[in-house]
Design an enzyme around this catalytic site. Structure first.
Site, PDB file in Angstrom:
ATOM      1  N   ASN A 166       0.866  -1.178   0.000  1.00 57.19           N
ATOM      2  CA  ASN A 166       0.000   0.000   0.000  1.00 57.19           C
ATOM      3  C   ASN A 166       0.903   1.229   0.000  1.00 57.19           C
ATOM      4  O   ASN A 166       1.466   1.588   1.031  1.00 57.19           O
ATOM      5  CB  ASN A 166      -0.896  -0.036   1.257  1.00 57.19           C
ATOM      6  CG  ASN A 166      -1.743   1.216   1.390  1.00 57.19           C
ATOM      7  OD1 ASN A 166      -1.852   2.009   0.459  1.00 57.19           O
ATOM      8  ND2 ASN A 166      -2.341   1.410   2.568  1.00 57.19           N
TER       9      ASN A 166
ATOM     10  N   LYS B  41       0.097   4.277  -0.362  1.00 56.48           N
ATOM     11  CA  LYS B  41      -0.544   5.483   0.189  1.00 56.48           C
ATOM     12  C   LYS B  41      -0.247   6.684  -0.733  1.00 56.48           C
ATOM     13  O   LYS B  41      -0.200   6.518  -1.944  1.00 56.48           O
ATOM     14  CB  LYS B  41      -0.086   5.719   1.629  1.00 56.48           C
ATOM     15  CG  LYS B  41      -0.255   4.446   2.490  1.00 56.48           C
ATOM     16  CD  LYS B  41      -0.117   4.684   3.960  1.00 56.48           C
ATOM     17  CE  LYS B  41      -0.290   3.358   4.699  1.00 56.48           C
ATOM     18  NZ  LYS B  41      -0.297   3.495   6.141  1.00 56.48           N
TER      19      LYS B  41
ATOM     20  N   HIS C 196      -9.676   1.508   4.593  1.00 52.62           N
ATOM     21  CA  HIS C 196      -8.415   1.677   5.321  1.00 52.62           C
ATOM     22  C   HIS C 196      -8.645   2.622   6.505  1.00 52.62           C
ATOM     23  O   HIS C 196      -9.444   3.562   6.406  1.00 52.62           O
ATOM     24  CB  HIS C 196      -7.338   2.236   4.385  1.00 52.62           C
ATOM     25  CG  HIS C 196      -5.977   2.190   5.012  1.00 52.62           C
ATOM     26  ND1 HIS C 196      -5.560   3.146   5.900  1.00 52.62           N
ATOM     27  CD2 HIS C 196      -4.979   1.277   4.926  1.00 52.62           C
ATOM     28  CE1 HIS C 196      -4.333   2.828   6.328  1.00 52.62           C
ATOM     29  NE2 HIS C 196      -3.968   1.698   5.748  1.00 52.62           N
TER      30      HIS C 196
ATOM     31  N   GLU D 247      -7.068   5.032   7.530  1.00 56.93           N
ATOM     32  CA  GLU D 247      -6.869   6.451   7.199  1.00 56.93           C
ATOM     33  C   GLU D 247      -8.100   7.028   6.497  1.00 56.93           C
ATOM     34  O   GLU D 247      -8.408   8.209   6.643  1.00 56.93           O
ATOM     35  CB  GLU D 247      -5.583   6.605   6.363  1.00 56.93           C
ATOM     36  CG  GLU D 247      -4.346   6.389   7.245  1.00 56.93           C
ATOM     37  CD  GLU D 247      -3.158   5.743   6.560  1.00 56.93           C
ATOM     38  OE1 GLU D 247      -3.081   5.746   5.326  1.00 56.93           O
ATOM     39  OE2 GLU D 247      -2.282   5.224   7.291  1.00 56.93           O
TER      40      GLU D 247
ATOM     41  N   GLU E 261      -5.706  -4.650  10.537  1.00 54.98           N
ATOM     42  CA  GLU E 261      -4.665  -3.661  10.807  1.00 54.98           C
ATOM     43  C   GLU E 261      -4.994  -2.904  12.087  1.00 54.98           C
ATOM     44  O   GLU E 261      -5.790  -1.957  12.066  1.00 54.98           O
ATOM     45  CB  GLU E 261      -4.573  -2.655   9.656  1.00 54.98           C
ATOM     46  CG  GLU E 261      -4.275  -3.287   8.313  1.00 54.98           C
ATOM     47  CD  GLU E 261      -3.694  -2.275   7.332  1.00 54.98           C
ATOM     48  OE1 GLU E 261      -2.570  -2.492   6.884  1.00 54.98           O
ATOM     49  OE2 GLU E 261      -4.351  -1.264   7.062  1.00 54.98           O
TER      50      GLU E 261
ATOM     51  N   GLY F 122       2.161   2.470  10.833  1.00 58.39           N
ATOM     52  CA  GLY F 122       3.138   3.549  10.676  1.00 58.39           C
ATOM     53  C   GLY F 122       3.817   3.966  11.964  1.00 58.39           C
ATOM     54  O   GLY F 122       4.483   4.995  12.016  1.00 58.39           O
TER      55      GLY F 122
ATOM     56  N   SER G 140       3.075  -1.919  10.486  1.00 60.14           N
ATOM     57  CA  SER G 140       4.521  -1.991  10.718  1.00 60.14           C
ATOM     58  C   SER G 140       5.135  -3.352  10.387  1.00 60.14           C
ATOM     59  O   SER G 140       6.069  -3.797  11.056  1.00 60.14           O
ATOM     60  CB  SER G 140       4.855  -1.566  12.155  1.00 60.14           C
ATOM     61  OG  SER G 140       4.458  -0.215  12.364  1.00 60.14           O
TER      62      SER G 140
HETATM   63  P1  PGA Z   1       2.613   0.480   7.721  1.00 59.03           P
HETATM   64  O1  PGA Z   1       1.173   0.680   7.026  1.00 59.03           O
HETATM   65  O2  PGA Z   1       3.156  -0.831   7.192  1.00 59.03           O
HETATM   66  O3  PGA Z   1       3.424   1.642   7.300  1.00 59.03           O
HETATM   67  O4  PGA Z   1       2.374   0.400   9.186  1.00 59.03           O
HETATM   68  C1  PGA Z   1       0.313  -0.392   6.812  1.00 59.03           C
HETATM   69  C2  PGA Z   1      -0.991   0.087   6.227  1.00 59.03           C
HETATM   70  O5  PGA Z   1      -1.490   1.141   6.652  1.00 59.03           O
HETATM   71  O6  PGA Z   1      -1.576  -0.561   5.338  1.00 59.03           O
END
Ligand code: PGA
Length: 254
Positions: free
Chosen positions: A10, A12, A98, A100, A170, A176, A216
Site C-alpha cells: 500500500n 498510500k 483503510h 486512514e 490492521e 506507521g 509496521s
Molecule cells: P505500515 O502501514 O506498514 O506503514 O504500518 C500499513 C498500512 O497502513 O496498510
C-alpha cells in the site's frame, strides 16, 4: 484448506509515475516473478497506475490495485473514481475502508459495505481493512469492534463472495508507528475474525477467506507473523516503498 498468501504494497500518497518505474525495475531485479506460491499486489496512488501498467505490460507477476473507489457508477461526484475506470486500467484489487479513510474521511462500515458491493459487482477483489484503535483495545472492546466491522462491512454478501474478499486486519495503533502486534496477539485477532466469518457466513467461507495482517510489517518481523495459522499475508505500507524490502517480505511469506 491451504490458502495462497497475499502480500500487498500500500503505497498510500507516495510514489508518482516516475518513481514507480524505478521501483519496478528494482523489483524485477529481485527475480520473484516465478514465485507463484505468493500472490503479490501493488496498490499505487491512482495517477501512478497507468505507469505501473505500462511497465508491467504482459507480466502477471504483480497484480495492481487502487486505494479506494466510489460507491457510485458515474456522474457529478467531483474527485471520485469509479470501478469501471479501475477495470479499464487493468486493476484487479481495491483497498477499502483503510483506517486512514475511516479516520480522515469519516468512512463508516455501512458506507464501506456499499463500496465492497460495487467492487464485487465489477469483478474487483476488495481488500477490506478493519482494526481497533488503542483506546478501543484498552477498553476491552477488541472483539466488539472487529465483530461489527466484519458483520456490517460484509453485510448482504453471499458466502461465495465473502470467500473471495481479502480481509486486512490492521490494528490502528500499529500502522506507521513501528509498533507491531505480537505474532500471538495478531494470531488471536485473526482467529477471532475467522470465527465471526464462520458464524455469519458459514465454515466454507471462513476456511477460504484470506486475512492479511497489517501494521509496521517489515522484513525482520514478517516471517514470524506469516508462520501463524490464520495469517494469510500482509498489507504493507512503509516497508513496501522500497523494492528490496518489499521483496524480502514476499520471501518471508514463501
Ligand atoms: P505500515 O502501514 O506498514 O506503514 O504500518 C500499513 C498500512 O497502513 O496498510
Amino acid at each position: 484448506m491451504s490458502r495462497t498468501p497475499i502480500i500487498a504494497a500500500n503505497w498510500k500518497m507516495n510514489i508518482g509515475p516516475k518513481e514507480a518505474r524505478e521501483f519496478l525495475a528494482n523489483f524485477k531485479a529481485e527475480q520473484l516473478c516465478d514465485c507463484k506460491c505468493v500472490e503479490k499486489v501493488i496498490v499505487p496512488p491512482f495517477v501512478t497506475i497507468p505507469a505501473v501498467m505500462d511497465v508491467l505490460g504482459d507480466c502477471t507477476c504483480l497484480g495492481v490495485g487502487a486505494q479506494d473507489v466510489s460507491d457510485r457508477d458515474n456522474g457529478a461526484f467531483t474527485g471520485e473514481i469509479s470501478t469501471a475506470m479501475l477495470c479499464e486500467l487493468g486493476c484487479k484489487y481495491v483497498v477499502l475502508g483503510h483506517s486512514e479513510r475511516r479516520q480522515y474521511h469519516g468512512e463508516t462500515n455501512a458506507y464501506i459495505n456499499k463500496k465492497i458491493k460495487k467492487a464485487l459487482a465489477a469483478g474487483l477483489v476488495p481488500i477490506y481493512c478493519i482494526g481497533e484503535t488503542l483506546e478501543q483495545r484498552e477498553a476491552g472492546k477488541l472483539e466488539e469492534v472487529l465483530g461489527s466491522q466484519v458483520v456490517e462491512g460484509l453485510e448482504g454478501l453471499t458466502p461465495e463472495q465473502v470467500a473471495g474478499v481479502v480481509i486486512a486486519y490492521e490494528p490502528v495503533w500499529a500502522i506507521g508507528t513501528g509498533k507491531t502486534a505480537s505474532a500471538a496477539d495478531a494470531q488471536s485477532a485473526h482467529a477471532y475474525i475467522r470465527g465471526v466469518v464462520a458464524s455469519t457466513f458459514g465454515a466454507a467461507a471462513a476456511d477460504a477467506v484470506r486475512i492479511q495482517y497489517g501494521g509496521s510489517v517489515k522484513p525482520a518481523n514478517a516471517e514470524e507473523l506469516m508462520a501463524q495459522p490464520d495469517i494469510d499475508g500482509a498489507l504493507v505500507g512503509g516497508a513496501a516503498l522500497k523494492a528490496d524490502s518489499f521483496a524480502a517480505i514476499i520471501r518471508a511469506a514463501k
